[in-house]
Design a protein around this motif. Structure first.
Motif, mmCIF file in Angstrom:
data_model
loop_
_atom_site.group_PDB
_atom_site.id
_atom_site.type_symbol
_atom_site.label_atom_id
_atom_site.label_comp_id
_atom_site.label_asym_id
_atom_site.label_seq_id
_atom_site.Cartn_x
_atom_site.Cartn_y
_atom_site.Cartn_z
ATOM 1 N N ALA A 172 7.608 -16.547 -19.104
ATOM 2 C CA ALA A 172 6.807 -15.418 -18.625
ATOM 3 C C ALA A 172 7.424 -14.085 -19.005
ATOM 4 N N ASN A 173 8.475 -14.129 -19.831
ATOM 5 C CA ASN A 173 9.078 -12.891 -20.307
ATOM 6 C C ASN A 173 9.425 -12.995 -21.780
ATOM 7 N N ILE A 174 10.369 -13.868 -22.110
ATOM 8 C CA ILE A 174 10.846 -13.930 -23.487
ATOM 9 C C ILE A 174 9.730 -14.290 -24.461
ATOM 10 N N VAL A 175 8.937 -15.317 -24.127
ATOM 11 C CA VAL A 175 7.888 -15.735 -25.065
ATOM 12 C C VAL A 175 6.871 -14.619 -25.278
ATOM 13 N N LEU A 176 6.564 -13.856 -24.247
ATOM 14 C CA LEU A 176 5.591 -12.776 -24.373
ATOM 15 C C LEU A 176 6.138 -11.626 -25.207
ATOM 16 N N VAL A 177 7.445 -11.343 -25.053
ATOM 17 C CA VAL A 177 8.055 -10.232 -25.782
ATOM 18 C C VAL A 177 8.306 -10.591 -27.244
ATOM 19 N N VAL A 178 8.939 -11.745 -27.456
ATOM 20 C CA VAL A 178 9.347 -12.136 -28.808
ATOM 21 C C VAL A 178 8.150 -12.473 -29.694
ATOM 22 N N GLU A 179 7.154 -13.143 -29.116
ATOM 23 C CA GLU A 179 6.021 -13.593 -29.926
ATOM 24 C C GLU A 179 4.862 -12.605 -29.976
ATOM 25 N N LEU A 180 4.980 -11.494 -29.253
ATOM 26 C CA LEU A 180 3.888 -10.527 -29.262
ATOM 27 C C LEU A 180 3.593 -9.967 -30.658
ATOM 28 N N PRO A 181 4.631 -9.657 -31.467
ATOM 29 C CA PRO A 181 4.320 -9.187 -32.830
ATOM 30 C C PRO A 181 3.522 -10.207 -33.631
ATOM 31 N N GLN A 182 3.849 -11.496 -33.481
ATOM 32 C CA GLN A 182 3.115 -12.521 -34.199
ATOM 33 C C GLN A 182 1.746 -12.763 -33.569
ATOM 34 N N ALA A 183 1.742 -12.822 -32.217
ATOM 35 C CA ALA A 183 0.502 -13.171 -31.528
ATOM 36 C C ALA A 183 -0.549 -12.079 -31.647
ATOM 37 N N MET A 184 -0.142 -10.816 -31.483
ATOM 38 C CA MET A 184 -1.113 -9.725 -31.487
ATOM 39 C C MET A 184 -0.946 -8.798 -32.680
ATOM 40 N N GLY A 185 0.287 -8.593 -33.120
ATOM 41 C CA GLY A 185 0.514 -7.689 -34.241
ATOM 42 C C GLY A 185 -0.167 -8.168 -35.510
ATOM 43 N N ILE A 186 0.057 -9.431 -35.865
ATOM 44 C CA ILE A 186 -0.555 -9.987 -37.071
ATOM 45 C C ILE A 186 -2.042 -10.237 -36.860
ATOM 46 N N LEU A 187 -2.385 -10.798 -35.685
ATOM 47 C CA LEU A 187 -3.782 -11.136 -35.413
ATOM 48 C C LEU A 187 -4.689 -9.913 -35.452
ATOM 49 N N PHE A 188 -4.224 -8.816 -34.863
ATOM 50 C CA PHE A 188 -5.057 -7.609 -34.769
ATOM 51 C C PHE A 188 -4.660 -6.537 -35.776
ATOM 52 N N GLU A 189 -3.723 -6.854 -36.693
ATOM 53 C CA GLU A 189 -3.317 -5.946 -37.776
ATOM 54 C C GLU A 189 -2.814 -4.615 -37.220
ATOM 55 N N PRO B 210 13.105 -18.904 -29.031
ATOM 56 C CA PRO B 210 12.549 -18.450 -30.311
ATOM 57 C C PRO B 210 12.674 -19.454 -31.451
ATOM 58 N N PHE B 211 13.544 -20.448 -31.308
ATOM 59 C CA PHE B 211 13.683 -21.441 -32.368
ATOM 60 C C PHE B 211 12.504 -22.423 -32.395
ATOM 61 N N TYR B 212 11.842 -22.625 -31.240
ATOM 62 C CA TYR B 212 10.726 -23.577 -31.227
ATOM 63 C C TYR B 212 9.376 -22.930 -30.897
ATOM 64 N N PHE B 213 9.363 -21.679 -30.454
ATOM 65 C CA PHE B 213 8.095 -21.027 -30.138
ATOM 66 C C PHE B 213 7.119 -21.045 -31.321
ATOM 67 N N PRO B 214 7.550 -20.631 -32.532
ATOM 68 C CA PRO B 214 6.582 -20.607 -33.644
ATOM 69 C C PRO B 214 5.974 -21.976 -33.948
#
Length: 493
Positions: free
Chosen positions: A303-320, A451-455
């Motif tokens: 509820a913290n690390i996954v949201l922070v670390v993956e936000l660039p991939q989840a929303m940054g790439i998805l929404f350009e 972060p090693f297994y999230f992606p």
């Protein structure tokens, strides 16, 4: 009789009679001590019981206590702020150093690893020799190292500065519990522990939020200079802070020779034992503390690390999104964390007072856990909203729905962090520094692995499926253990 119920029989008492404790204290106190406490605090019903020495940190004015706790909270904030704040600079640094973006993320991972391990060395030394000299020195060294980071030309040079920053800033990373234990009474711990736990949690989205603007308009070099300015401000503030280590039982230390030059104290009646460096791991035999640490670590990761670390991939790439637009997304996590603290610290202290009154003066520490269930519900609901709406989102078409879910999950994480830290310290009040170290080690190492297994998790299960898996882990390994602790503690009451 089960193994679980026997595992910590010799440990702390889980039920206290407040009224009988007050009478016993009045009888044992000498008149001078009694009169001093009545004049200073208006009562002798205090846990822990202060001495009659005005230099005892428990007898300090409230403004002075709050200044010290807020200062350690600021330094705790700066640790996660600097580690996560590099996120917007990963792409530019990868180009400058000739490495991949995943390899650039090692700058953050290295610091997280240091946060988990190094406090095991620093905190026992600080609790024995005094905290201020360590915190003053570490702040100044980090300021210098971050200035150096702005001029690094190679990956190896930058990695060296990041590792050293992680080592030195970790002096404060797990010291919050020690500060609160030395400066706050038991009825204040929920609120005061909430300050530094909120700072730790907010630092992770706060770093990318601020540094996204810096990266966009000033460049990578100024990301490091912002870190240096923050560290230098801390250095100045620590110069005006008083030492919080106080030897309440036995003679006070004398500062002589080289120790006096360094500003260090030394307990004259008790040598520094080597077992203090691995003693925190003995808390694995304390069922309450162990389960609280596991639950808090699971919540923090999902509820913290996954949201922070993956936000660039989840929303940054998805929404350009560019660096500045991406930084806006972290506002949701910051707001959620602050709301979570408002629903945790004051509420859990108020709830405990209410339960004590309802039980006729009897204090049962598992009563505090009722508040933590709000946090688990928020995390599950928030993760599902976050994952499902990201799964349904169209590329290039930004929507706020995933951020609402992320904010709700962040609020739940902070509720759990504040309540379970207070509960763990209640369960081992005489080992508060060890509780902080044990929690920090488990939480940091588990978070470091994420972060090693999230992606791969997102690639194989998509966002909706991953949210379902993470929610299940929070329920089974987070809420489940705390329900077991609650039932067990209620029966023993």
């Amino acid at each position: 009789m089960s193994f679980v119920s026997d595992i910590d029989k010799p440990s702390n008492v889980h039920v206290e009679d407040i009224e009988r404790g007050e009478k016993a204290s009045v009888q044992e106190l000498d008149p001078e001590h009694h009169d001093y406490l009545m004049k200073r605090h208006g009562t002798v019903d205090l846990d822990p019981l202060p001495s009659s020495d005005p230099l005892d940190p428990l007898n300090w004015p409230d403004w002075k206590k709050n200044f010290q706790i807020l200062l350690i909270a600021l330094q705790t904030f700066s640790a996660t702020f600097m580690a996560a704040g590099l996120t917007p600079a990963f792409q530019p640094m990868a180009e400058v150093y000739g490495i991949s973006v995943p390899k650039a993320s090692y700058f953050t991972s290295a610091q997280i690893a240091a946060f988990g391990v190094m406090p095991l060395l620093w905190v026992p030394l600080m609790n024995y020799y005094g905290r201020n000299p360590f915190l003053i020195t570490s702040s100044l060294l980090c300021a210098c190292l971050n200035i150096a980071g702005g001029f690094c030309k190679t990956f190896a040079q930058q990695m060296a500065t990041r590792v050293l920053v992680g080592i030195f800033i970790s002096t404060a990373f797990a010291a919050g519990a020690s500060f609160v234990a030395d400066l706050a009474f038991s009825h204040e711990r929920g609120k005061k522990n909430g300050w530094w736990s909120l700072a730790l949690v907010v630092g992770t989205p706060g770093g990318p939020f601020v540094c996204g603007f810096v990266q966009q308009h000033a460049g990578t070099k100024w990301v490091y200079f912002v870190f240096a300015i923050l560290n230098f401000v801390q250095f100045i503030l620590w110069l005006f802070a008083d030492e919080t280590v106080y030897f309440r039982h036995g003679p006070q230390p004398e500062q002589k020779g080289f120790f006096r030059f360094l500003g260090l104290k030394k307990n004259p009646g008790k040598p520094l034992a080597l077992n203090v460096f691995w003693r925190p791991f003995k808390l694995v035999t304390n069922f309450n503390v162990c389960m609280a640490v596991i639950a808090a670590s699971i919540a923090f990761c999902y509820a913290n690390i996954v949201l922070v670390v993956e936000l660039p991939q989840a929303m940054g790439i998805l929404f350009e999104l560019d660096a500045q637009q991406l930084s806006y997304q972290y506002i949701a996590l910051i707001i959620g964390s602050v709301i979570g603290e408002l629903l945790a610290g004051h509420l859990s202290d108020w709830w405990m007072k209410r339960c004590i009154a309802k039980r006729g003066g009897q204090r049962v520490i598992v009563d505090r856990l009722w508040i933590s269930y709000n946090g688990f519900v928020c995390i599950v609901v928030g993760l599902i909203v976050w994952g499902v709406y990201l799964y349904k989102a169209e590329p290039g078409h930004w929507k706020i729905s995933p951020l609402i879910g992320g904010a709700v999950a962040a609020a739940g994480n902070n509720i759990i962090a504040t309540v379970l830290v207070a509960f763990a310290i209640d369960s081992a009040a005489d080992k508060a520094p060890d509780v902080g170290l044990y929690l920090n080690f488990v939480r940091s190492i588990y978070g470091f692995l994420g972060p090693f297994y999230f992606p791969k998790m997102f690639d194989n299960l998509n966002f909706a499926g991953s949210a379902g898996l993470m929610s299940a882990l929070v329920v089974v390994f987070g809420a489940g253990p705390m329900i077991l602790v609650h039932i067990r503690g209620s029966r023993r009451a």
